[in-house]
Enzyme design. Sequence first.
Site, PDB file in Angstrom:
ATOM      1  N   GLU A 152       0.690  -1.264   0.004  1.00  0.00           N
ATOM      2  CA  GLU A 152       0.000   0.189   0.001  1.00  0.00           C
ATOM      3  C   GLU A 152       0.903   1.489  -0.072  1.00  0.00           C
ATOM      4  OE1 GLU A 152      -3.690   2.298   2.761  1.00  0.00           O
ATOM      5  OE2 GLU A 152      -2.810   0.297   3.418  1.00  0.00           O
ATOM      6  N   LYS A 178      25.699 -21.440  -3.449  1.00  0.00           N
ATOM      7  CA  LYS A 178      24.970 -21.302  -2.581  1.00  0.00           C
ATOM      8  C   LYS A 178      26.052 -21.364  -1.148  1.00  0.00           C
ATOM      9  CE  LYS A 178      22.421 -24.784  -5.011  1.00  0.00           C
ATOM     10  NZ  LYS A 178      22.114 -25.675  -5.569  1.00  0.00           N
ATOM     11  N   ASP A 189      15.417 -22.729  -6.620  1.00  0.00           N
ATOM     12  CA  ASP A 189      16.517 -23.893  -5.358  1.00  0.00           C
ATOM     13  C   ASP A 189      16.823 -23.017  -4.578  1.00  0.00           C
ATOM     14  OD1 ASP A 189      18.584 -24.957  -4.540  1.00  0.00           O
ATOM     15  OD2 ASP A 189      20.139 -25.138  -6.305  1.00  0.00           O
ATOM     16  N   HIS A 207       6.784   7.812  23.200  1.00  0.00           N
ATOM     17  CA  HIS A 207       5.674   8.249  23.378  1.00  0.00           C
ATOM     18  C   HIS A 207       4.847   7.848  25.286  1.00  0.00           C
ATOM     19  CE1 HIS A 207       1.326   9.934  23.201  1.00  0.00           C
ATOM     20  NE2 HIS A 207       0.951   8.808  23.162  1.00  0.00           N
TER      21      HIS A 207
END
Length: 502
Positions: free
Chosen positions: A180, A300, A376, A475
């Site tokens: 969004e 990898k 993979d 806060h």
Amino acid sequence: MSSIAQLHTSTFSIQDLELKLKQVRLAHPEQSLPSPPSDSGSSSPQECQPEESYFLRSLKECLTIYEEPSRPRSESLLLLSDEEVIMLANNGNIATYALEKLFGMDQLERAVRIRRALISRGSSTGTLESSSIPFENYDYSRVLGACCENVVGYIPIPLGVAGPLTVDGKQYPIPMATAEALNAGGGVTTVLVGDGMTRGPAIDFPSAIRAGKAKAWIDSDEGHEILREAFESTSRFAKLKSLKTAIAGRTLYVRFATTTGDAMGMNMISKGTERALEAMQKRFPEMVVLALSGNYCTDKKPAAINWIEGRGKSVVAEAVVPGHVVKTVLKTTVKDLCNLNVKKNLMGSAMAGSIGGFNAHAANILTAIFLATGQDPAQNVESSMCMTLMEPTGPDGEDLLVSVTMPCIEVGTVGGGTVLAPQQGVLDMLGVRGAHPQQPGQNAQTLARIIASAVLAGELSLLSALAAGHLIKAHMAHNRSQANTPAASVPATPGAGLAYRV
Ligand code: ADP
């Protein structure tokens, strides 16, 4: 003939017998319990008898049926019950790994079922056979020789979709992302800055001098051209892009980089590299190819060479998030996000000595999409390398410019796990299944762009949550009604900035 109980137990309990019957039932879900055929082999497994009359023939009888020379093995196997096949396998007459080949293409599920039983009964836990790992109703013909050996079933993974996320002007359903906020600024734009899969063989020479001569030859136009020609003769999709050489002692490493069309490309590049090395051997007969993959690829494993040079698709994905969206949707501020990104993703990772880990959780998003699209998953090591950058933008610096730089997204839309039907369904959903009809490589490249965009959404999501959490804590720590609540992260250095209103 022996009954199951007689065959398997010198001392057996009712529980043993029940277990055995259960196993047999599991082995024959389609036919209660089969009766053995007559010696002439005229009966079939479809002609079954009631449970009470289940018999196992002797090993000798089963072997005679199995080895009958007048008919193919696949037909002989149809005349044996699962338990009898298991007996032959346990006796060493049938190799467990070759079950599919012996049974033939129309008996693949039976091969899997029998392998489950064999492995289960040979294991210390003995659970596989009756486990909830599913094995039925799966198209094993796509698996055989393509993406898995010694198959015992399949693992279903829940699949979720979020979005849609606008990537390069097109909307895509994306698994797991904060779409969004990104769409609010016009969506994500991507740049493909490189495309080349790599293989790096290790080659021994008798001496460093000879290795050096070979290196110089590869680096010369003549050597490059000979290797390129040999390499590209193996596939119409493989176009050699570069050869990078390095020496350690008398061992030479050559990093072949090539485009691979819509394939991730490891098979393709391995074939090309092998052929190129054959051509090189003619010139340097004394060379010894130690390994087609000498870890100079690097496949990898974490490696700086991948981070620096790139491997697979190198993609940058970028978006602008309007300042009001940062406040209302992400519930934080541009300044806090940028500060957090520097301290966590850049400085924190630098402090940790990271290579390519300058991100919050790129691997989460990337691996989820890898699994869903048949990639993979082991290549998530380098594919997840990512640097997340955030800076203020817009006339007053109110908006957020956010990007991810991912140099090693190793993906394909043909070959490997992309041949499986559910994975193809996901690729279809993204509009990138199979080979691109006009421009080979474009489907795989688009998939890499989508992944980078989804990673961008994931980075924004997590960092916003962290930044918002920090603000909420600040806060709560101070009086809600207090006008200028100082944020905990504001530097004490004189002139370093004002506190935020939360
Ligand atoms: P990988 O090289 O990623 O391991 P495979 O060898 O399983 O992949 O699949 C690549 C195969 O698909 C090659 O044989 C290649 O000729 C074929 N192919 C068909 N169309 C394409 C395409 N558009 N791009 C790449 N390969 C393609």
